[in-house]
Design a protein around this motif. Structure first.
Motif, PDB file in Angstrom:
ATOM      1  N   ALA A  19      11.889  24.761   1.660  1.00 14.63           N
ATOM      2  CA  ALA A  19      12.753  25.920   1.428  1.00 14.63           C
ATOM      3  C   ALA A  19      12.505  26.438   0.020  1.00 14.63           C
ATOM      4  CB  ALA A  19      14.225  25.539   1.582  1.00 14.63           C
ATOM      5  N   THR A  20      12.897  27.683  -0.189  1.00 19.32           N
ATOM      6  CA  THR A  20      12.930  28.268  -1.530  1.00 19.32           C
ATOM      7  C   THR A  20      14.384  28.600  -1.812  1.00 19.32           C
ATOM      8  OG1 THR A  20      10.699  29.171  -1.348  1.00 19.32           O
ATOM      9  CG2 THR A  20      12.164  30.198  -2.967  1.00 19.32           C
ATOM     10  N   LYS A  21      14.935  28.003  -2.840  1.00 18.54           N
ATOM     11  CA  LYS A  21      16.347  28.201  -3.189  1.00 18.54           C
ATOM     12  C   LYS A  21      16.509  29.479  -3.996  1.00 18.54           C
ATOM     13  CE  LYS A  21      17.933  24.392  -1.366  1.00 18.54           C
ATOM     14  NZ  LYS A  21      18.893  24.406  -0.264  1.00 18.54           N
ATOM     15  N   THR A  22      17.640  30.155  -3.751  1.00 17.25           N
ATOM     16  CA  THR A  22      17.919  31.418  -4.424  1.00 17.25           C
ATOM     17  C   THR A  22      19.428  31.629  -4.534  1.00 17.25           C
ATOM     18  OG1 THR A  22      17.477  33.796  -4.423  1.00 17.25           O
ATOM     19  CG2 THR A  22      17.900  32.779  -2.287  1.00 17.25           C
ATOM     20  N   PHE A  23      19.818  32.555  -5.411  1.00 21.90           N
ATOM     21  CA  PHE A  23      21.200  33.033  -5.464  1.00 21.90           C
ATOM     22  C   PHE A  23      21.334  34.378  -4.764  1.00 21.90           C
ATOM     23  CE2 PHE A  23      21.231  30.274  -9.320  1.00 21.90           C
ATOM     24  CZ  PHE A  23      22.199  29.383  -8.882  1.00 21.90           C
ATOM     25  N   ASP A  24      20.229  34.925  -4.273  1.00 21.03           N
ATOM     26  CA  ASP A  24      20.192  36.235  -3.629  1.00 21.03           C
ATOM     27  C   ASP A  24      20.615  36.099  -2.161  1.00 21.03           C
ATOM     28  OD1 ASP A  24      19.415  38.615  -2.303  1.00 21.03           O
ATOM     29  OD2 ASP A  24      17.751  38.938  -3.688  1.00 21.03           O
ATOM     30  N   LYS A  25      21.854  36.522  -1.859  1.00 17.60           N
ATOM     31  CA  LYS A  25      22.399  36.362  -0.505  1.00 17.60           C
ATOM     32  C   LYS A  25      21.611  37.163   0.525  1.00 17.60           C
ATOM     33  CE  LYS A  25      27.023  35.426  -2.162  1.00 17.60           C
ATOM     34  NZ  LYS A  25      28.391  35.906  -2.307  1.00 17.60           N
ATOM     35  N   THR A  26      21.204  38.368   0.170  1.00 24.63           N
ATOM     36  CA  THR A  26      20.432  39.200   1.101  1.00 24.63           C
ATOM     37  C   THR A  26      19.109  38.529   1.441  1.00 24.63           C
ATOM     38  OG1 THR A  26      21.465  41.195   0.226  1.00 24.63           O
ATOM     39  CG2 THR A  26      19.412  41.482   1.451  1.00 24.63           C
ATOM     40  N   ALA A  27      18.422  38.037   0.422  1.00 20.39           N
ATOM     41  CA  ALA A  27      17.137  37.370   0.639  1.00 20.39           C
ATOM     42  C   ALA A  27      17.318  36.113   1.480  1.00 20.39           C
ATOM     43  CB  ALA A  27      16.477  37.039  -0.694  1.00 20.39           C
ATOM     44  N   ALA A  28      18.362  35.342   1.203  1.00 21.82           N
ATOM     45  CA  ALA A  28      18.588  34.098   1.943  1.00 21.82           C
ATOM     46  C   ALA A  28      18.845  34.366   3.427  1.00 21.82           C
ATOM     47  CB  ALA A  28      19.755  33.326   1.328  1.00 21.82           C
ATOM     48  N   ARG A  29      19.495  35.469   3.742  1.00 19.08           N
ATOM     49  CA  ARG A  29      19.753  35.809   5.143  1.00 19.08           C
ATOM     50  C   ARG A  29      18.511  36.340   5.854  1.00 19.08           C
ATOM     51  NH1 ARG A  29      24.589  37.891   2.983  1.00 19.08           N
ATOM     52  NH2 ARG A  29      23.652  39.943   2.884  1.00 19.08           N
ATOM     53  N   ALA A  30      17.664  37.043   5.133  1.00 18.29           N
ATOM     54  CA  ALA A  30      16.588  37.800   5.773  1.00 18.29           C
ATOM     55  C   ALA A  30      15.216  37.126   5.771  1.00 18.29           C
ATOM     56  CB  ALA A  30      16.462  39.165   5.105  1.00 18.29           C
ATOM     57  N   ILE A  31      14.969  36.231   4.845  1.00 17.39           N
ATOM     58  CA  ILE A  31      13.618  35.700   4.666  1.00 17.39           C
ATOM     59  C   ILE A  31      13.523  34.279   5.203  1.00 17.39           C
ATOM     60  CG2 ILE A  31      11.818  35.187   2.983  1.00 17.39           C
ATOM     61  CD1 ILE A  31      13.248  37.217   1.111  1.00 17.39           C
ATOM     62  N   PRO A  32      12.594  34.048   6.120  1.00 13.76           N
ATOM     63  CA  PRO A  32      12.411  32.680   6.619  1.00 13.76           C
ATOM     64  C   PRO A  32      12.062  31.718   5.474  1.00 13.76           C
ATOM     65  CG  PRO A  32      11.163  34.256   7.940  1.00 13.76           C
ATOM     66  CD  PRO A  32      11.687  35.003   6.739  1.00 13.76           C
ATOM     67  N   GLY A  33      12.798  30.629   5.398  1.00 12.16           N
ATOM     68  CA  GLY A  33      12.527  29.637   4.374  1.00 12.16           C
ATOM     69  C   GLY A  33      13.269  29.849   3.063  1.00 12.16           C
ATOM     70  N   MET A  34      13.996  30.943   2.940  1.00 12.96           N
ATOM     71  CA  MET A  34      14.784  31.202   1.727  1.00 12.96           C
ATOM     72  C   MET A  34      16.202  30.727   2.005  1.00 12.96           C
ATOM     73  SD  MET A  34      14.547  32.740  -1.406  1.00 12.96           S
ATOM     74  CE  MET A  34      13.476  34.141  -1.548  1.00 12.96           C
ATOM     75  N   GLU A  35      16.731  29.915   1.109  1.00 10.01           N
ATOM     76  CA  GLU A  35      18.078  29.355   1.278  1.00 10.01           C
ATOM     77  C   GLU A  35      18.918  29.615   0.058  1.00 10.01           C
ATOM     78  OE1 GLU A  35      17.751  25.196   2.116  1.00 10.01           O
ATOM     79  OE2 GLU A  35      16.763  25.536   4.057  1.00 10.01           O
ATOM     80  N   LEU A  36      20.180  29.911   0.321  1.00 11.47           N
ATOM     81  CA  LEU A  36      21.140  30.148  -0.745  1.00 11.47           C
ATOM     82  C   LEU A  36      21.502  28.823  -1.406  1.00 11.47           C
ATOM     83  CD1 LEU A  36      22.685  32.606  -1.851  1.00 11.47           C
ATOM     84  CD2 LEU A  36      24.552  31.991  -0.321  1.00 11.47           C
ATOM     85  N   LEU A  37      21.480  28.805  -2.729  1.00 13.40           N
ATOM     86  CA  LEU A  37      21.894  27.626  -3.479  1.00 13.40           C
ATOM     87  C   LEU A  37      23.389  27.758  -3.721  1.00 13.40           C
ATOM     88  CD1 LEU A  37      21.210  25.022  -4.980  1.00 13.40           C
ATOM     89  CD2 LEU A  37      20.769  26.418  -7.010  1.00 13.40           C
ATOM     90  N   THR A  38      24.124  26.848  -3.131  1.00 10.89           N
ATOM     91  CA  THR A  38      25.593  26.897  -3.272  1.00 10.89           C
ATOM     92  C   THR A  38      26.117  25.613  -3.869  1.00 10.89           C
ATOM     93  OG1 THR A  38      25.863  26.080  -1.022  1.00 10.89           O
ATOM     94  CG2 THR A  38      25.886  28.459  -1.334  1.00 10.89           C
TER      95      THR A  38
END
Length: 132
Positions: free
Chosen positions: A113-132
């Motif tokens: 996975a690729t962790k992010t704070f970008d909610k839009t990216a986490a919802r739309a991109i395969p392998g992108m996950e929201l860091l919570t």
């Protein structure tokens, strides 16, 4: 192969400096003989970033420009399959090129996975996950 820098791509796409554009057009015409032209992923990222942030062009215009580079018989784009998938993700969401490319490239390199704070990216991109 002949490496192509960001400013060469910008002149090719924007046609904003007649003198430099002529030189770029001459180079592109010679690529079947001396090329192909090579665009590495860093150059491509800088090219898209500049177009998106500085040129005022739409996402669709930029996606068409990148697709045109991929379709050129005389240009090789590094990570072409990832770039194609990035454009697909962009067409089906509102994410930016860099976000999609980074996550998809990381997946290609074996990242779970690729962790992010970008909610839009986490919802739309395969392998992108929201860091919570």
């Amino acid at each position: 192969m002949i490496g192509l820098d960001t400013n060469i791509l910008l002149r090719l796409f924007l046609k904003d400096d007649p003198e430099q554009c002529k030189l770029v057009e001459d180079l592109v015409e010679k690529l079947p003989e001396i090329g192909p032209g090579y665009i590495n992923r860093i150059t491509l990222m800088e090219f898209v970033w500049f177009l998106r942030r500085r040129s005022g062009l739409t996402r669709d215009d930029i996606m068409d420009g990148v697709a045109g580079l991929l379709d050129s018989a005389d240009i090789v784009v590094e990570d072409e399959q990832v770039v194609e998938e990035t454009l697909d993700v962009m067409r089906n969401s509102k994410v930016e090129f860099a976000d999609a490319f980074i996550a998809l490239r990381n997946r290609e390199m074996g990242c779970r996975a690729t962790k992010t704070f970008d909610k839009t990216a986490a919802r739309a991109i395969p392998g992108m996950e929201l860091l919570t």
